[in-house]
Design a protein around this motif. Structure first.
Motif, PDB file in Angstrom:
ATOM      1  N   ARG A 155       0.870  -1.189   0.000  1.00 48.95           N
ATOM      2  CA  ARG A 155       0.000   0.000   0.000  1.00 48.95           C
ATOM      3  C   ARG A 155       0.895   1.224   0.000  1.00 48.95           C
ATOM      4  O   ARG A 155       1.563   1.513   1.003  1.00 48.95           O
ATOM      5  CB  ARG A 155      -0.905   0.022   1.226  1.00 48.95           C
ATOM      6  CG  ARG A 155      -1.782   1.284   1.310  1.00 48.95           C
ATOM      7  CD  ARG A 155      -3.094   1.071   0.653  1.00 48.95           C
ATOM      8  NE  ARG A 155      -3.865   2.288   0.396  1.00 48.95           N
ATOM      9  CZ  ARG A 155      -4.876   2.735   1.126  1.00 48.95           C
ATOM     10  NH1 ARG A 155      -5.249   2.096   2.198  1.00 48.95           N
ATOM     11  NH2 ARG A 155      -5.541   3.826   0.794  1.00 48.95           N
ATOM     12  N   ARG A 167      -1.817  10.646  15.169  1.00 45.42           N
ATOM     13  CA  ARG A 167      -1.245   9.448  14.531  1.00 45.42           C
ATOM     14  C   ARG A 167       0.278   9.393  14.602  1.00 45.42           C
ATOM     15  O   ARG A 167       0.864   8.357  14.292  1.00 45.42           O
ATOM     16  CB  ARG A 167      -1.673   9.381  13.065  1.00 45.42           C
ATOM     17  CG  ARG A 167      -3.063   8.848  12.842  1.00 45.42           C
ATOM     18  CD  ARG A 167      -3.351   8.688  11.353  1.00 45.42           C
ATOM     19  NE  ARG A 167      -4.537   7.912  11.095  1.00 45.42           N
ATOM     20  CZ  ARG A 167      -5.788   8.369  11.147  1.00 45.42           C
ATOM     21  NH1 ARG A 167      -6.002   9.631  11.457  1.00 45.42           N
ATOM     22  NH2 ARG A 167      -6.808   7.586  10.890  1.00 45.42           N
ATOM     23  N   ASP A 180      -1.392   1.746  11.339  1.00 45.98           N
ATOM     24  CA  ASP A 180      -2.432   2.489  10.629  1.00 45.98           C
ATOM     25  C   ASP A 180      -2.837   1.769   9.347  1.00 45.98           C
ATOM     26  O   ASP A 180      -4.025   1.692   9.023  1.00 45.98           O
ATOM     27  CB  ASP A 180      -1.918   3.898  10.296  1.00 45.98           C
ATOM     28  CG  ASP A 180      -3.063   4.857  10.012  1.00 45.98           C
ATOM     29  OD1 ASP A 180      -4.019   4.862  10.793  1.00 45.98           O
ATOM     30  OD2 ASP A 180      -3.007   5.576   8.994  1.00 45.98           O
ATOM     31  N   MET A 181      -1.866   1.260   8.631  1.00 46.32           N
ATOM     32  CA  MET A 181      -2.125   0.732   7.286  1.00 46.32           C
ATOM     33  C   MET A 181      -1.798  -0.758   7.150  1.00 46.32           C
ATOM     34  O   MET A 181      -2.630  -1.553   6.721  1.00 46.32           O
ATOM     35  CB  MET A 181      -1.278   1.493   6.259  1.00 46.32           C
ATOM     36  CG  MET A 181      -1.664   2.947   6.130  1.00 46.32           C
ATOM     37  SD  MET A 181      -3.208   3.093   5.235  1.00 46.32           S
ATOM     38  CE  MET A 181      -3.258   4.841   4.960  1.00 46.32           C
TER      39      MET A 181
HETATM   40  O1  LIG Z   1      -7.107   2.158   5.853  1.00 47.31           O
HETATM   41  C1  LIG Z   1      -7.071   3.280   6.301  1.00 47.31           C
HETATM   42  C2  LIG Z   1      -7.074   4.458   5.405  1.00 47.31           C
HETATM   43  O2  LIG Z   1      -6.338   5.534   5.915  1.00 47.31           O
HETATM   44  C3  LIG Z   1      -6.550   5.872   7.275  1.00 47.31           C
HETATM   45  C4  LIG Z   1      -5.787   7.124   7.598  1.00 47.31           C
HETATM   46  O3  LIG Z   1      -4.405   6.973   7.573  1.00 47.31           O
HETATM   47  C5  LIG Z   1      -6.207   4.660   8.144  1.00 47.31           C
HETATM   48  O4  LIG Z   1      -6.360   4.950   9.507  1.00 47.31           O
HETATM   49  C6  LIG Z   1      -7.091   3.534   7.753  1.00 47.31           C
HETATM   50  O5  LIG Z   1      -6.877   2.385   8.501  1.00 47.31           O
END
Ligand SMILES: O=C1CO[C@H](CO)[C@@H](O)[C@@H]1O
Ligand SMILES: NC(=O)C1=CN([C@@H]2O[C@H](COP(=O)(O)OP(=O)(O)OC[C@H]3O[C@@H](n4cnc5c(N)ncnc54)[C@H](OP(=O)(O)O)[C@@H]3O)[C@@H](O)[C@H]2O)C=CC1
Length: 367
Positions: A155, A167, A180-181
Motif C-alpha cells: 500500500r 497518529r 495504521d495501514m
Molecule cells: O485504511 C485506512 C485508510 O487511511 C486511514 C488514515 O491513515 C487509516 O487509519 C485507515 O486504517
C-alpha cells in the motif's frame, strides 16, 4: 431489545462519516441513536449532518445508556481499549476500529471480555469487504489457485509530509504506518491463507513531520513512515508486506496504490483497492488478465447496497455496518471479530520486536 438495533457512534471524526454512518443509514434493521465526541462543535455539526440523535461528550454516558444496543468506536487508537471495556461492561455489542488496542495484551483483553459477556464484537478491517478481496478468498478456498505458495501486499500513498496529529505520537497511536495501514494487510493475509507462524520485520522513519499542514512548528513524529515484513504461514506459504504514505506520485484520488496477491501452484489472483470490482487473474503460461468480479461477490449476502451503485472504492465500506448488525440480529459471531483484531495486532507487535532485536519472531497467539 427493540426491533431496530440502536447504535451509538463514539468518535465523530473522519472514519465515522466515511464508513460507519452511511452503512447504518442504509440498513433498515438499525438506527443511529447517539453520537459521542469531546468536540461539541463537531457534535453540533454531526447533529445537523446526520439527523437528530442523542449527543454526548462523554463515552461513559453511551456505555451506560440502556437505550443503546451497540456501539461503533471510531476514536484515536489509545482510547479503544478503555472505551470498549466500558461498553462491554455496559452490555453493548461493540465494533471497534483498528488497531484494536495499542498492543496485543490490550486487544486480547478486549476479545476475552466481549466473548465472556456473550456480546458481538467486530474489528473494522475494512478491506476484507472489497469485492475483489472477497473473490480472491473464494478462489483460494475453492482450490482454483491450487496450493497457495505466496502472498504479497503493498500500500503506497503520496500524502503530505506535514504532521499526522495524534497518529504520530507513540503513546496515542502505538505505531505509524504499521498500525495504521499494514495491519489491515496482515489481517486479510491471515484471512486468505490462515495464521502467520513466523515473521521478520522492519520499520523506518523518512521525515520528522514537525510542521502542521499550515506550516506551524509542532512536536516531531515518533512513529514509522514505512513498515514491512516477510513471513511464513502455518500452511507453508510465504508472504511479503510493505506500506508507506510517503511515496511520491502514488496519488490515485487519495486511494494510492494498493495491490495484494495470492500466487498458487495453479494460478494467481490480485486485488487492487483502486479497482475493487475487477480482479487480475494469472493462469500458467499466460499473461495476467483483468476480469469483472462476478455479481454475487459485489456485496455481502443480504446487504441492501446496490452492487453497481456509487464509487466502487468507497461503497464496499458500508458493508461493515451490515455485517455487524447481521451478527447481532442472527446472534452469531461477527467477522472479523476481536479475535482477528488481536491476532493481527500480535503480528504487528512482533514486527516492532523483530526490528528492535534484529531477528525472526515466532508468533504465539494464546487467545
Ligand atoms: O485504511 C485506512 C485508510 O487511511 C486511514 C488514515 O491513515 C487509516 O487509519 C485507515 O486504517
Ligand atoms: N478501517 C478503516 O479503514 C479506517 C480506520 N480508521 C481508524 O479509526 C479511528 C479514528 O480515525 P479517524 O476518524 O481518522 O480520526 P479522527 O481524529 O478524524 O477522529 C477521531 C474522533 O474521535 C474523537 N475522540 C477522541 N477521544 C474521544 C473519546 N474519549 N470519546 C469520544 N470521542 C473521542 C476525536 O475528538 P478530538 O479530535 O477532539 O480528540 C475525533 O473527533 C482510528 O483508530 C483509525 O485507525 C481511520 C480511517 C479508516
Amino acid at each position: 431489545m427493540t426491533d431496530s438495533i440502536r447504535i451509538g457512534i463514539i468518535g465523530a471524526g473522519a472514519v465515522s462519516d466515511y464508513h460507519h454512518v452511511p452503512g447504518i443509514d442504509l440498513d433498515p434493521r438499525a438506527e443511529l441513536a447517539a453520537i459521542c465526541d469531546p468536540n461539541s462543535e463537531l457534535l453540533a455539526q454531526r447533529q445537523s449532518d446526520w439527523g437528530k440523535t442523542k449527543a454526548s461528550t462523554k463515552y461513559e454516558e453511551i456505555a451506560e445508556d440502556p437505550e443503546i444496543d451497540a456501539v461503533i468506536i471510531a476514536t484515536p487508537n489509545f482510547t479503544h481499549h478503555e472505551i470498549a471495556m466500558a461498553c462491554i461492561r455496559g452490555g453493548k455489542h461493540v465494533m471497534c476500529e483498528k488497531p484494536l488496542g495499542l498492543n496485543y495484551t490490550e486487544s486480547a483483553e478486549m476479545y476475552r471480555a466481549a466473548r465472556d459477556a456473550n456480546l458481538r464484537h467486530m474489528t473494522a478491517f475494512t478491506y476484507r469487504f472489497a469485492p475483489s478481496m472477497r473473490y480472491v478468498k473464494h478462489l483460494v478456498e475453492s482450490g482454483a489457485l491450487g496450493t497457495p505458495r505466496h502472498f504479497r501486499s503493498q500500500r503506497f500513498l503520496d500524502w503530505p509530509e506535514s504532521s499526522w496529529g495524534w497518529r504520530q505520537s507513540k503513546k496515542l497511536a502505538g505505531a505509524g504506518d504499521l498500525f495504521d495501514m499494514t495491519i489491515h494487510r496482515i489481517d486479510f493475509a491471515q484471512d486468505l491463507l490462515g495464521p502467520i507462524k513466523s515473521i521478520c520485520g522492519a520499520v523506518a522513519q523518512f521525515v520528522p513531520r514537525d510542521k502542521t499542514a499550515e506550516g506551524q512548528p509542532c512536536e516531531p513524529s515518533e512513529v514509522d513512515d514505512w513498515s514491512s515484513l516477510i513471513g511464513q504461514f502455518e500452511n507453508g506459504a510465504v508472504g511479503v508486506w510493505e506500506g508507506s504514505t510517503l511515496m511520491k506520485g502514488y496519488h490515485n484520488d487519495g486511494f494510492g496504490y494498493e495491490w495484494a496477491e495470492v500466487n498458487g501452484s495453479e494460478g494467481s489472483a490480485a486485488y487492487q483497492l483502486t479497482d475493487p470490482n475487477n480482479i487480475l487473474i494469472g493462469k500458467p503460461g499466460q499473461t495476467m488478465e483483468k476480469l469483472p468480479v462476478p455479481d454475487e461477490f459485489l456485496v455481502i449476502e443480504g446487504s441492501p447496497r446496490k452492487p453497481h451503485e456509487g464509487v466502487p472504492s468507497t461503497v464496499f465500506r458500508y458493508d461493515l455496518a451490515y455485517e455487524f448488525v447481521s451478527a447481532i440480529v442472527e446472534e452469531r459471531d461477527a467477522i472479523p471479530g476481536f479475535d482477528h483484531g488481536a491476532s493481527a495486532q500480535l503480528v504487528a507487535d512482533s514486527v516492532l520486536e523483530s526490528f528492535e532485536k534484529r531477528t525472526w519472531i515466532d508468533i504465539q497467539c494464546d487467545l
